[in-house]
Design a protein around this motif. Structure first.
Motif, PDB file in Angstrom:
ATOM      1  N   ASN A 145     -38.006 -39.386 -74.947  1.00 33.85           N
ATOM      2  CA  ASN A 145     -38.069 -38.722 -74.393  1.00 33.85           C
ATOM      3  C   ASN A 145     -37.415 -37.138 -74.589  1.00 33.85           C
ATOM      4  O   ASN A 145     -37.648 -36.456 -73.518  1.00 33.85           O
ATOM      5  CB  ASN A 145     -36.455 -39.113 -73.455  1.00 33.85           C
ATOM      6  N   LEU A 146     -37.943 -36.355 -76.158  1.00 29.86           N
ATOM      7  CA  LEU A 146     -38.073 -35.979 -76.288  1.00 29.86           C
ATOM      8  C   LEU A 146     -39.051 -35.025 -75.949  1.00 29.86           C
ATOM      9  O   LEU A 146     -39.570 -35.496 -75.607  1.00 29.86           O
ATOM     10  CB  LEU A 146     -37.190 -35.137 -77.740  1.00 29.86           C
ATOM     11  N   ARG A 147     -39.290 -33.727 -75.994  1.00 28.80           N
ATOM     12  CA  ARG A 147     -40.143 -32.827 -76.043  1.00 28.80           C
ATOM     13  C   ARG A 147     -41.445 -33.031 -77.385  1.00 28.80           C
ATOM     14  O   ARG A 147     -40.788 -33.178 -78.186  1.00 28.80           O
ATOM     15  CB  ARG A 147     -40.296 -31.033 -76.414  1.00 28.80           C
ATOM     16  N   SER A 148     -42.399 -33.055 -77.396  1.00 32.75           N
ATOM     17  CA  SER A 148     -42.845 -34.548 -78.195  1.00 32.75           C
ATOM     18  C   SER A 148     -43.092 -33.220 -79.650  1.00 32.75           C
ATOM     19  O   SER A 148     -43.068 -33.641 -80.993  1.00 32.75           O
ATOM     20  CB  SER A 148     -44.642 -33.981 -76.922  1.00 32.75           C
ATOM     21  N   SER A 149     -42.742 -31.766 -79.536  1.00 30.27           N
ATOM     22  CA  SER A 149     -42.636 -31.352 -80.774  1.00 30.27           C
ATOM     23  C   SER A 149     -41.257 -31.771 -81.457  1.00 30.27           C
ATOM     24  O   SER A 149     -42.137 -32.155 -82.901  1.00 30.27           O
ATOM     25  CB  SER A 149     -43.070 -29.713 -80.961  1.00 30.27           C
ATOM     26  N   THR A 150     -40.927 -31.447 -80.752  1.00 33.10           N
ATOM     27  CA  THR A 150     -39.936 -32.215 -81.300  1.00 33.10           C
ATOM     28  C   THR A 150     -38.852 -33.738 -81.776  1.00 33.10           C
ATOM     29  O   THR A 150     -38.914 -34.748 -82.775  1.00 33.10           O
ATOM     30  CB  THR A 150     -38.175 -32.408 -80.513  1.00 33.10           C
TER      31      THR A 150
ATOM     32  N   VAL B 275     -42.795 -49.210 -76.257  1.00 32.54           N
ATOM     33  CA  VAL B 275     -42.578 -49.472 -74.652  1.00 32.54           C
ATOM     34  C   VAL B 275     -41.216 -48.508 -73.977  1.00 32.54           C
ATOM     35  O   VAL B 275     -42.022 -48.318 -73.177  1.00 32.54           O
ATOM     36  CB  VAL B 275     -41.506 -50.823 -75.212  1.00 32.54           C
ATOM     37  N   MET B 276     -41.041 -47.721 -74.553  1.00 34.34           N
ATOM     38  CA  MET B 276     -39.893 -46.631 -73.885  1.00 34.34           C
ATOM     39  C   MET B 276     -40.905 -45.930 -73.545  1.00 34.34           C
ATOM     40  O   MET B 276     -40.651 -45.180 -72.207  1.00 34.34           O
ATOM     41  CB  MET B 276     -38.921 -46.187 -75.009  1.00 34.34           C
ATOM     42  N   LYS B 277     -41.824 -45.101 -74.275  1.00 32.88           N
ATOM     43  CA  LYS B 277     -42.654 -44.388 -73.821  1.00 32.88           C
ATOM     44  C   LYS B 277     -43.364 -45.175 -72.606  1.00 32.88           C
ATOM     45  O   LYS B 277     -43.978 -43.515 -71.638  1.00 32.88           O
ATOM     46  CB  LYS B 277     -43.889 -44.141 -74.739  1.00 32.88           C
ATOM     47  N   THR B 278     -43.340 -46.202 -72.181  1.00 30.43           N
ATOM     48  CA  THR B 278     -44.255 -45.907 -70.876  1.00 30.43           C
ATOM     49  C   THR B 278     -43.222 -46.420 -69.689  1.00 30.43           C
ATOM     50  O   THR B 278     -43.670 -46.536 -68.487  1.00 30.43           O
ATOM     51  CB  THR B 278     -44.773 -47.992 -70.817  1.00 30.43           C
ATOM     52  N   ILE B 279     -42.523 -46.031 -70.203  1.00 30.63           N
ATOM     53  CA  ILE B 279     -41.069 -46.418 -68.788  1.00 30.63           C
ATOM     54  C   ILE B 279     -41.199 -44.915 -67.847  1.00 30.63           C
ATOM     55  O   ILE B 279     -40.524 -44.419 -69.067  1.00 30.63           O
ATOM     56  CB  ILE B 279     -39.619 -46.848 -68.759  1.00 30.63           C
ATOM     57  N   PRO B 280     -41.512 -44.595 -66.924  1.00 26.22           N
ATOM     58  CA  PRO B 280     -41.541 -43.467 -65.861  1.00 26.22           C
ATOM     59  C   PRO B 280     -40.383 -43.245 -66.215  1.00 26.22           C
ATOM     60  O   PRO B 280     -39.409 -43.566 -66.205  1.00 26.22           O
ATOM     61  CB  PRO B 280     -42.378 -43.408 -65.096  1.00 26.22           C
ATOM     62  N   PRO B 281     -39.968 -41.004 -66.561  1.00 25.06           N
ATOM     63  CA  PRO B 281     -38.295 -41.167 -66.587  1.00 25.06           C
ATOM     64  C   PRO B 281     -37.984 -41.238 -65.263  1.00 25.06           C
ATOM     65  O   PRO B 281     -37.229 -40.728 -64.655  1.00 25.06           O
ATOM     66  CB  PRO B 281     -38.372 -39.994 -66.890  1.00 25.06           C
ATOM     67  N   SER B 282     -38.866 -40.859 -63.651  1.00 25.34           N
ATOM     68  CA  SER B 282     -38.875 -40.847 -62.806  1.00 25.34           C
ATOM     69  C   SER B 282     -37.323 -41.984 -62.002  1.00 25.34           C
ATOM     70  O   SER B 282     -37.208 -41.698 -61.109  1.00 25.34           O
ATOM     71  CB  SER B 282     -40.062 -41.014 -61.938  1.00 25.34           C
ATOM     72  N   TYR B 283     -37.805 -43.351 -62.589  1.00 24.99           N
ATOM     73  CA  TYR B 283     -36.975 -44.385 -61.526  1.00 24.99           C
ATOM     74  C   TYR B 283     -35.711 -44.054 -62.609  1.00 24.99           C
ATOM     75  O   TYR B 283     -35.459 -44.578 -61.663  1.00 24.99           O
ATOM     76  CB  TYR B 283     -36.731 -45.511 -62.628  1.00 24.99           C
ATOM     77  N   LEU B 284     -35.489 -43.591 -63.214  1.00 26.09           N
ATOM     78  CA  LEU B 284     -33.483 -43.432 -63.826  1.00 26.09           C
ATOM     79  C   LEU B 284     -34.116 -42.241 -62.882  1.00 26.09           C
ATOM     80  O   LEU B 284     -32.172 -42.286 -62.111  1.00 26.09           O
ATOM     81  CB  LEU B 284     -33.863 -42.859 -65.248  1.00 26.09           C
TER      82      LEU B 284
ATOM     83  N   TYR C   4     -33.705 -49.307 -66.664  1.00 32.08           N
ATOM     84  CA  TYR C   4     -33.911 -48.584 -67.899  1.00 32.08           C
ATOM     85  C   TYR C   4     -33.576 -49.742 -68.972  1.00 32.08           C
ATOM     86  O   TYR C   4     -35.157 -50.175 -69.226  1.00 32.08           O
ATOM     87  CB  TYR C   4     -33.852 -47.674 -68.507  1.00 32.08           C
ATOM     88  N   PHE C   5     -32.666 -50.396 -69.043  1.00 33.04           N
ATOM     89  CA  PHE C   5     -32.851 -51.826 -70.085  1.00 33.04           C
ATOM     90  C   PHE C   5     -33.722 -52.559 -69.692  1.00 33.04           C
ATOM     91  O   PHE C   5     -34.774 -53.393 -71.000  1.00 33.04           O
ATOM     92  CB  PHE C   5     -31.173 -52.012 -70.054  1.00 33.04           C
ATOM     93  N   PRO C   6     -33.730 -53.360 -68.916  1.00 37.40           N
ATOM     94  CA  PRO C   6     -34.355 -54.268 -68.684  1.00 37.40           C
ATOM     95  C   PRO C   6     -36.045 -54.257 -68.724  1.00 37.40           C
ATOM     96  O   PRO C   6     -36.927 -55.130 -69.347  1.00 37.40           O
ATOM     97  CB  PRO C   6     -34.677 -54.854 -66.949  1.00 37.40           C
ATOM     98  N   GLN C   7     -36.402 -52.577 -68.520  1.00 38.14           N
ATOM     99  CA  GLN C   7     -37.851 -52.640 -69.181  1.00 38.14           C
ATOM    100  C   GLN C   7     -38.135 -52.524 -70.376  1.00 38.14           C
ATOM    101  O   GLN C   7     -39.244 -52.248 -70.788  1.00 38.14           O
ATOM    102  CB  GLN C   7     -37.839 -51.471 -68.698  1.00 38.14           C
ATOM    103  N   SER C   8     -36.812 -52.063 -71.038  1.00 39.00           N
ATOM    104  CA  SER C   8     -36.997 -52.069 -72.585  1.00 39.00           C
ATOM    105  C   SER C   8     -37.041 -53.312 -73.177  1.00 39.00           C
ATOM    106  O   SER C   8     -36.971 -53.912 -74.779  1.00 39.00           O
ATOM    107  CB  SER C   8     -36.114 -51.018 -73.266  1.00 39.00           C
ATOM    108  N   VAL C   9     -36.653 -54.299 -72.670  1.00 32.76           N
ATOM    109  CA  VAL C   9     -36.463 -55.418 -72.934  1.00 32.76           C
ATOM    110  C   VAL C   9     -37.565 -55.887 -74.121  1.00 32.76           C
ATOM    111  O   VAL C   9     -37.423 -56.974 -75.594  1.00 32.76           O
ATOM    112  CB  VAL C   9     -36.094 -57.028 -71.961  1.00 32.76           C
ATOM    113  N   PRO C  10     -38.576 -55.536 -73.413  1.00 28.47           N
ATOM    114  CA  PRO C  10     -39.908 -56.583 -74.365  1.00 28.47           C
ATOM    115  C   PRO C  10     -40.694 -55.783 -75.764  1.00 28.47           C
ATOM    116  O   PRO C  10     -40.834 -56.571 -76.963  1.00 28.47           O
ATOM    117  CB  PRO C  10     -41.335 -56.106 -73.565  1.00 28.47           C
ATOM    118  N   GLY C  11     -39.869 -54.209 -76.069  1.00 27.77           N
ATOM    119  CA  GLY C  11     -39.451 -53.530 -76.999  1.00 27.77           C
ATOM    120  C   GLY C  11     -39.030 -54.441 -78.133  1.00 27.77           C
ATOM    121  O   GLY C  11     -39.011 -54.402 -78.953  1.00 27.77           O
ATOM    122  N   ILE C  12     -37.306 -54.572 -77.520  1.00 22.49           N
ATOM    123  CA  ILE C  12     -36.226 -54.691 -78.379  1.00 22.49           C
ATOM    124  C   ILE C  12     -36.582 -56.503 -78.444  1.00 22.49           C
ATOM    125  O   ILE C  12     -37.144 -56.608 -79.608  1.00 22.49           O
ATOM    126  CB  ILE C  12     -35.423 -55.720 -77.299  1.00 22.49           C
ATOM    127  N   GLY C  13     -37.829 -57.557 -77.714  1.00 20.20           N
ATOM    128  CA  GLY C  13     -38.012 -58.985 -78.162  1.00 20.20           C
ATOM    129  C   GLY C  13     -38.855 -58.731 -79.620  1.00 20.20           C
ATOM    130  O   GLY C  13     -38.526 -59.053 -80.486  1.00 20.20           O
TER     131      GLY C  13
END
Lengths: 364, 548
Positions: free
Chosen positions: B355-360, B437-446, B464-473
């Motif tokens: 979620n940060l700016r890409s340079s950071t 996985v988180m990179k693919t979750i659009p911030p607009s959902y939140l 947010y969390f349910p969408q990140s479950v595949p990454g957790i797995g």
């Protein structure tokens, strides 16, 4: 075009000449200061005399038995000369993984003509093992952490009241069980008799159990000097040469406790099943590397005693520090007041049993 | 007739049924596809599957007993352990032949080590006996030599045992003195095998070993002492009639020996063995040899779960030898802890990265990857410096006055040390899948959730969390499977109670050389991982895992 052809032809000639005469010898040792002493005392002078021989070092001596067994099963021996302790050499010799050596034929006699087998004397313990050095496993302690009464006997290791703090011991039964029994009141000459019984073994483990919580178990020789230098342990066992370098070369506040130092030998074995050319090259190197002068030279770099009687008078000063090496040898009379010579034969027979029991005891 | 062709199956142009022709075409296509991946397939099979299969095979393989003691194993078949007595003379006679050959070939210590895994004490028994093996039955050798000095000569034996054509070839080979020339294969004299079966077999082994060992010939190598006791045993049962069947040998010599040896006092092999070590009279030791004589054994697997094969079937091992189940449970439990702490630490970092700016974010990413590029040993040693009692963390705590000098915390050489160091090492394996996985979750959902009135927590937890479950797995599976098989780090920082089952596997591979047990432990570990994978698939679903 012509130039190219000439160049190609010359390169081919040089390459084929090189391939025909150059021999690569793979030597296996323990790494660190010890391997360095071998490099300086044996390998460099030998390569200077024999420019066609190229010596390659491997540092796998700790797993020598397992690796040689695997190589033997695979039918591809890639090592030419291996530095091992006596107990490993007994296992390798018994299993036919090491070549049996005719000592008088293969090794150089002493300068006065004494045959090698006499000059090496008692250090020749089986048919495959060519000893290089006598070293000892003994204790070092932190001079600043033991108060005004530095430890004087090995039994102070088991005295948690007088010397609180951690101690480091090697992660194997050899030496530890002997020290435990000795400090449990068994006379030195009875140790192996007691250890041959189940009750005796239990007694040794029980004695070790009194300090089990306070023990850091080491498996590499460099660990105890490091732990001592960090003040992590008050006292710990390791090879005397490692302690020498911590004390004399790195000036750490550490002192030696020579009581009940356990003598051991280290030396070469030639793997069985080398090709004839390889074997000839190895045997030539071996003759050079174990002659009287070379063994004495090694002591310039590390405080281990040469295995040949005729080398002892030739031991001189440290190559860099210029200090006299003799007083730092485990065999020096001042240090050898109460040494312990561990029984190779007994350990060869009982190692499998004791190792299994020790490992189970550790895991409990 | 031609009007009714539609009745049968549909046919292709060449007359074969359409179904068959179609199947053939499909098969050809599949085969072609297979050929494309064949190089990879063969590579994986040869370099990966085959060695693992070979190693795992060792966990049941047990040919060593019947290979080393073939005659003893056969003779032992009739012995019953319930009799409470050690086997009789016949078994010991067989053992003496087997054992002396094994001692010549230096196989007895290997077998001793093997049986020692099952019955501690056998290794020392075998080694001790190996040293005295030459003297067993030595009296037979003395008798032969007393009778005729030439019995000591290698040529005597070669002439008795070898066929005439082999003798001629062998003499020529020795004369040529060309070590590179192919050595003639040993060939037994006709009739010897029938008249003197044991001697013939022993001599054949002798001839083979001599040849392999030093490229020497049996006719110029000192005969093994075991040959004499074998011949004495054979002669005791051989009739003159049988001896006369031997084609063209020195039968007179054999017959002379037969009468001389026959008249001698009976010799007891059993006594000879008992003289070397009284443990040979131990029923317990013989039971082990008998129990482990089949070529395959469940022994290693039983050992790996703290069981053993007792006289009355499978039983638990003595209390002080039980360590493996404990280690398996500890390995699983600590791997879970490590995975969980990786998740706890990795989740926020991955969220920041996504979620940060890409340079950071790139800078942060380098920090995450940095440990990857550092040597594992360096990282582990760094933890030693930090965690030990005189280490940086304890020093700071003492300096702050949080702990006093005597009460420095013990954070290394125990489970705590292992968990900390392993978490650090495995963290990138958690962060990377989570990040991808988180990179693919659009911030607009939140933002949408919040604009509809959700609190921060609800928006995170429900959207947010349910969408990140595949990454957790994916991250958890990676971390867990890597942790379960790790051994360098636990070995260095785990002390005695922070080590894993993999440390025991490594110990058995490189120190104790008990490869069978190591293979059995490895097979169980593999089984556990596959089982967990299966459970995970059923519960979470492997389709939900996303690695990137």
């Amino acid at each position: 075009m012509k130039l190219n052809q000439t160049l190609l032809a010359t390169t081919a000639l040089v390459l084929s000449a090189g391939a025909a005469s150059a021999v690569d010898l793979t030597l296996v040792s323990w790494g660190g200061a010890y391997q360095n002493s071998q490099l300086k005392a044996y390998a460099e002078p030998y390569m200077a005399e024999h420019p066609d021989v190229n010596i390659i070092w491997d540092e796998s001596s700790a797993e020598a038995v397992a690796k040689l067994r695997a190589m033997n099963e695979a039918g591809n021996i890639t090592w030419d000369l291996v530095d091992v302790t006596v107990s490993d050499s007994i296992r390798l010799c018994d299993e036919g993984l090491a070549k049996e050596i005719d000592f008088d034929e293969a090794l150089a006699p002493a300068p006065d003509g004494t045959p090698a087998s006499e000059d090496f004397g008692d250090t020749l313990v089986n048919d495959c093992f060519i000893p290089q050095i006598v070293y000892s496993t003994t204790f070092g302690y932190r001079t600043d952490l033991v108060g005004d009464t530095p430890p004087t006997t090995v039994c102070d290791i088991f005295d948690l009241e007088k010397y609180p703090g951690k101690r480091s011991l090697q992660k194997r039964p050899i030496d530890n069980v002997e020290w435990a029994l000795y400090c449990d009141g068994v006379a030195k000459e009875d140790i192996y008799e007691v250890l041959s019984t189940d009750e005796g073994q239990k007694r040794a483990f029980d004695k070790l159990g009194t300090i089990k919580d306070q023990v850091v178990w080491w498996s590499a020789g460099a660990e105890t000097p490091q732990l001592l230098a960090d003040g992590e342990v008050v006292m710990g066992s390791t090879f005397n040469g490692r302690l020498f370098s911590a004390i004399a070369e790195q000036h750490q506040p550490i002192a030696m406790l020579w009581d009940m130092q356990s003598y051991d030998l280290d030396g070469w074995i030639v793997p069985a099943g080398l090709s004839e050319e390889k074997e000839a090259a190895v045997m030539d190197f071996l003759k050079f590397a174990t002659d009287t002068q070379r063994l004495a030279d090694q002591a310039k770099y590390i405080s281990y005693g040469p295995a040949r009687a005729s080398s002892a008078p030739l031991v001189g000063k440290h190559a860099e520090l210029g200090i006299d090496m003799a007083p730092h040898m485990p065999t020096d009379p001042a240090n050898a007041t109460n040494p312990h010579v561990y029984d190779y034969g007994w350990w060869a027979d009982n190692r499998d049993d004791l190792d299994a029991k020790f490992q189970a005891w550790l895991a409990q | 007739m031609s009007d009714t062709t539609q009745v049968g199956p549909m046919r292709a142009a060449d007359g074969t049924p359409l179904k068959k022709s179609l199947a053939r075409a499909l098969r050809r296509q599949k085969l072609r596809a297979l050929m494309l991946i064949a190089p990879l397939l063969i590579f994986v099979l040869v370099t990966f599957i085959a060695p693992i299969a070979d190693m795992l095979f060792r966990s049941v393989e047990n040919q060593i007993v019947s290979d080393t003691l073939p005659r003893t194993v056969v003779a032992l078949k009739d012995w019953n352990a319930d009799s409470g007595e050690a086997p009789g003379e016949q078994v010991f006679a067989a053992l003496s032949t087997d054992f002396q050959i094994a001692a010549e070939e230096k196989n007895h210590t290997k077998l001793g080590s093997r049986l020692n895994y099952e019955n501690p004490g056998i290794s020392s028994l075998f080694r001790k006996t190996g040293r005295g093996a030459e003297d067993i039955g030595k009296t037979f050798m003395d008798q032969f030599v007393d009778l005729d000095k030439t019995w000591k000569e290698p040529e005597t034996w070669a002439a008795l045992m070898g066929s005439d054509s082999w003798l001629a070839d062998d003499a020529a080979w020795i004369k040529a003195k060309d070590k590179k020339a192919p050595q003639p294969a040993f060939d037994l004299r006709d009739g010897v095998a029938a008249a003197l079966p044991t001697t013939a077999a022993v001599y054949r082994t002798f001839a083979r070993d001599v040849r392999i060992d030093g490229r020497k010939s049996p006719s110029d190598t000192k005969p093994w002492p075991v040959l004499f006791s074998a011949l004495a045993q054979d002669l005791a049962v051989a009739t003159p009639d049988m001896l006369s069947q031997i084609a063209g040998g020195d039968i007179a010599r054999l017959q002379a020996a037969a009468t001389a040896v026959d008249s001698s006092a009976p010799y007891s092999f059993k006594e000879a063995f008992l003289d070397i070590d009284k443990d040979w009279g131990d029923v317990d030791k013989w039971e082990t040899i008998k129990a482990y004589s089949p070529p395959y054994t469940p022994g290693y697997f039983l050992n790996a779960v703290d069981l053993e094969q007792g006289p009355d079937g499978i039983q638990a091992r003595p209390e002080q030898q039980k360590i493996y189940v404990k280690l398996f449970v500890r390995t699983l439990w600590m791997s879970l802890m490590i995975t969980f702490s990786c998740l706890l630490l990795g989740y926020p970092v991955a969220w920041l990265l996504a979620n940060l700016r890409s340079s950071t974010a790139n800078l942060l990413m380098i920090l995450v990857l940095l440990p990857f590029w550092t040597s594992l040993l360096v990282r582990t040693s760094a933890w030693k410096v930090l965690l030990q009692q005189q280490g940086v963390i304890n020093d700071i705590l003492v300096w702050l006055g949080l702990v006093n000098d005597a009460g420095r915390l013990v954070m290394i050489n125990n489970q705590f040390g292992t968990i900390i160091a392993m978490t650090h090492i495995l963290l990138p394996f958690m962060i990377l899948p989570l990040y991808s996985v988180m990179k693919t979750i659009p911030p607009s959902y939140l933002r949408a959730a919040k604009s509809l009135g959700a609190t921060n927590w609800t928006a995170f937890w429900r959207v947010y969390f349910p969408q990140s479950v595949p990454g957790i797995g994916a991250g958890s599976i990676l971390c867990f499977i890597l942790a379960i098989g790790y051994y360098i780090t636990p070995e260095l920082v785990g002390g005695t109670n922070g080590v894993f089952i993999s440390n025991r596997i490594a110990y058995h591979i490189s120190s104790s050389l008990n490869w069978g047990l190591a293979a059995a432990l490895g097979a169980i570990l593999l089984g556990v991982v596959l089982l967990l994978y299966y459970v995970y698939d059923k519960v979470v679903g492997i389709d939900n895992v996303k690695l990137g």
